[in-house]
Design a protein around this motif. Structure first.
Motif, short mmCIF file in Angstrom:
data_model
loop_
_atom_site.label_atom_id
_atom_site.label_comp_id
_atom_site.label_asym_id
_atom_site.label_seq_id
_atom_site.Cartn_x
_atom_site.Cartn_y
_atom_site.Cartn_z
N GLU A 296 -5.77 -6.63 -42.72
CA GLU A 296 -4.69 -7.33 -42.04
C GLU A 296 -5.26 -8.06 -40.83
N ILE A 297 -4.78 -9.28 -40.61
CA ILE A 297 -5.26 -10.09 -39.49
C ILE A 297 -4.18 -10.20 -38.41
N LEU A 298 -4.62 -10.03 -37.18
CA LEU A 298 -3.73 -10.19 -36.02
C LEU A 298 -3.77 -11.64 -35.55
N ASN A 299 -2.61 -12.22 -35.35
CA ASN A 299 -2.48 -13.60 -34.90
C ASN A 299 -2.23 -13.58 -33.40
N LEU A 300 -3.31 -13.64 -32.62
CA LEU A 300 -3.24 -13.40 -31.18
C LEU A 300 -2.52 -14.51 -30.42
N GLU A 301 -2.51 -15.72 -30.99
CA GLU A 301 -1.89 -16.84 -30.28
C GLU A 301 -0.72 -17.44 -31.07
N SER A 302 -0.22 -16.66 -32.06
CA SER A 302 0.96 -17.06 -32.83
C SER A 302 0.81 -18.44 -33.46
N LYS A 303 -0.35 -18.67 -34.08
CA LYS A 303 -0.59 -19.95 -34.75
C LYS A 303 0.17 -20.00 -36.08
N ASP A 304 0.38 -21.22 -36.57
CA ASP A 304 1.02 -21.44 -37.86
C ASP A 304 -0.07 -21.41 -38.93
N VAL A 305 -0.15 -20.31 -39.69
CA VAL A 305 -1.26 -20.08 -40.64
C VAL A 305 -0.87 -20.50 -42.05
N ASP A 306 -1.76 -21.25 -42.68
CA ASP A 306 -1.54 -21.68 -44.07
C ASP A 306 -2.01 -20.62 -45.06
N SER A 307 -3.26 -20.15 -44.92
CA SER A 307 -3.82 -19.18 -45.87
C SER A 307 -4.98 -18.44 -45.23
N THR A 308 -5.34 -17.32 -45.86
CA THR A 308 -6.46 -16.51 -45.39
C THR A 308 -7.34 -16.14 -46.57
N VAL B 283 -7.48 -14.18 -51.71
CA VAL B 283 -6.85 -15.23 -50.90
C VAL B 283 -5.37 -14.91 -50.79
N THR B 284 -4.84 -15.01 -49.58
CA THR B 284 -3.41 -14.74 -49.39
C THR B 284 -2.73 -15.94 -48.72
N ASN B 285 -1.44 -16.04 -48.91
CA ASN B 285 -0.65 -17.04 -48.20
C ASN B 285 -0.42 -16.55 -46.77
N GLY B 286 -0.57 -17.45 -45.84
CA GLY B 286 -0.37 -17.09 -44.44
C GLY B 286 -1.30 -15.94 -44.05
N LEU B 287 -0.74 -14.96 -43.39
CA LEU B 287 -1.52 -13.80 -42.97
C LEU B 287 -1.10 -12.55 -43.75
N ALA B 288 -0.76 -12.74 -45.02
CA ALA B 288 -0.37 -11.59 -45.84
C ALA B 288 -1.53 -10.60 -45.95
N LYS B 289 -1.20 -9.32 -46.01
CA LYS B 289 -2.21 -8.28 -46.10
C LYS B 289 -2.88 -8.28 -47.47
N LEU B 290 -4.09 -7.72 -47.52
CA LEU B 290 -4.82 -7.59 -48.77
C LEU B 290 -5.35 -6.17 -48.90
N THR B 291 -5.15 -5.56 -50.06
CA THR B 291 -5.71 -4.22 -50.35
C THR B 291 -6.95 -4.38 -51.21
N PHE B 292 -8.06 -3.77 -50.76
CA PHE B 292 -9.34 -3.91 -51.47
C PHE B 292 -9.85 -2.53 -51.86
N GLU B 293 -10.03 -2.30 -53.17
CA GLU B 293 -10.54 -1.03 -53.68
C GLU B 293 -12.05 -0.94 -53.43
N LEU B 294 -12.51 0.23 -52.99
CA LEU B 294 -13.92 0.41 -52.63
C LEU B 294 -14.75 1.05 -53.73
N LYS B 295 -14.17 1.34 -54.87
CA LYS B 295 -14.84 2.13 -55.90
C LYS B 295 -16.12 1.51 -56.44
N ASP B 296 -16.24 0.20 -56.40
CA ASP B 296 -17.43 -0.45 -56.97
C ASP B 296 -18.43 -0.91 -55.90
N GLN B 297 -18.20 -0.53 -54.66
CA GLN B 297 -19.10 -0.95 -53.58
C GLN B 297 -20.24 0.05 -53.41
N LYS B 298 -21.41 -0.44 -53.02
CA LYS B 298 -22.51 0.47 -52.73
C LYS B 298 -22.25 1.12 -51.37
N LEU B 299 -22.78 2.31 -51.20
CA LEU B 299 -22.57 3.05 -49.96
C LEU B 299 -23.22 2.32 -48.79
#
Length: 349
Positions: free
Chosen positions: A50-62, A73-89
């Motif tokens: 999740e991204i914090l919008n510190l200056e309340s900008k009008d965000v198109d995508s992240t 890729v999300t619209n605006g500052l929508a949250k994203l869930t990322f699974e870690l199961k395939d990442q190396k330690l």
């Protein structure tokens, strides 16, 4: 003995995660919401980005990245869930590229991914005890065509040799130039590969004649320590928690895994041997071997060999180092720097 007490035989270099968002330049517009981050994650978990919008900008995508790979890729500052199961330690470097009002800005942070595997204490049984040259500062040990080969370190005293492990009789020895400190060896496709410590140089020999065919330079700025192979790729350690995958054709270092025992990073990985789909790794300054999953770096087992050290009579003996698997007998040969004995063992749960 409980498993968490067993881990005391191996250096557990605990690392502290830096979960705070790091800014790029003078950017104070967007940051990761690190208040939701855990100190450490395991592969069964997921990251909520999740991204914090510190200056309340009008965000198109992240656009979100993990270790420089785009993960969503999300619209605006929508949250994203990322699974870690395939990442190396190890550390996961996070980046968000935020597009707003005709401009873009980056936010960065990182979290640490650790192992959820509880290592097992493995048992060993001594099958035979063989002589070992007390002048050999052992760096690498490996069988090739039923014959034991050993490489040694120290400038002016570095060599590799093939010999009769039952009697100690030397069949052939190749000495390195005195400017080199010899390190690990491995055999693959009828070639003998050898590393040096801080010279960032390796050698390739004909495995049958032991004639030098080629000298190569490391493709990464690392030290040379242990070496092994799985029949396809070469693997080498560099004295840290990393085990590198190396292309045997051009000796390019392609990628690495980080070795973790539970939540703790295991540094000083030394001599390596690939046995039945697992890395067996010496840990420098510890009389123990870690059994490592080559896919993710998780330590799955520990062999406490401190009992062998007590049987070594040579007063100048140094640390345990040297692991060689003999496929003909199904036994493992272990020794140490300047030890007077090589131990032939079997390992079980």
């Amino acid at each position: 003995m409980k498993n968490y007490n067993v881990l005391s035989v191996i250096l557990l270099a605990m690392t502290i995660s830096n979960c705070g968002g790091t800014k790029k330049g003078e950017n104070t517009i967007f940051n990761f919401n690190t208040s939701t981050f855990a100190a450490k994650y395991t592969p069964e978990q997921a990251l909520n980005l999740e991204i914090l919008n510190l200056e309340s900008k009008d965000v198109d995508s992240t656009v979100y990245y993990v270790n420089d790979s785009k993960v969503g890729v999300t619209n605006g500052l929508a949250k994203l869930t990322f699974e870690l199961k395939d990442q190396k330690l190890g550390y996961q470097n996070l980046k968000a590229l935020v597009f707003y009002e005709g401009e873009n800005s980056e936010a960065t942070a990182r979290v640490e991914l650790v192992s959820s595997v509880q290592p097992k204490l493995l048992k060993y049984k001594i099958v035979n005890i063989h002589p070992h040259d007390t002048l050999s500062f052992t760096e690498g040990l490996e069988f090739y065509k039923d014959t034991l080969y050993e490489s040694t370190g120290q400038k002016g005293a570095s060599y590799f040799r093939k010999y009769d492990y039952k009697t100690g009789k030397i069949y052939k020895q190749v000495n390195l130039d005195s400017k080199y400190f010899g390190e690990g060896i491995t055999f693959l496709n009828d070639k003998l590969y050898q590393l040096t410590w801080q010279e960032k140089t390796g050698f390739i020999y004909d495995a049958n004649t032991l004639k030098l065919e080629k000298t190569f330079a490391f493709t990464k700025d690392i030290e040379g320590w242990g070496m092994t192979n799985d029949g396809k790729n070469i693997y080498q350690s560099d004295g840290t928690e990393k085990i590198w995958t190396t292309n045997p054709e051009n000796l390019e270092m392609l990628d690495y895994i980080n070795v973790y025992s539970g939540k703790a990073k295991i540094k000083s990985i030394n001599e390596l041997e690939y046995i039945n789909g697992k890395f067996y790794a010496n840990v420098w300054q510890k009389d123990a071997i870690a059994v490592v999953n080559p896919k993710n770096g998780a330590v799955e087992g520990i062999i406490d060999l401190s009992g062998l050290r007590k049987m070594v009579k040579n007063t100048t003996a140094e640390v345990l180092n040297g692991i060689a698997y003999n496929p003909k007998t199904g036994t493992i040969f272990v020794t140490g720097k300047n030890w007077d004995k090589t131990f032939e063992i079997t390992v079980s749960e």
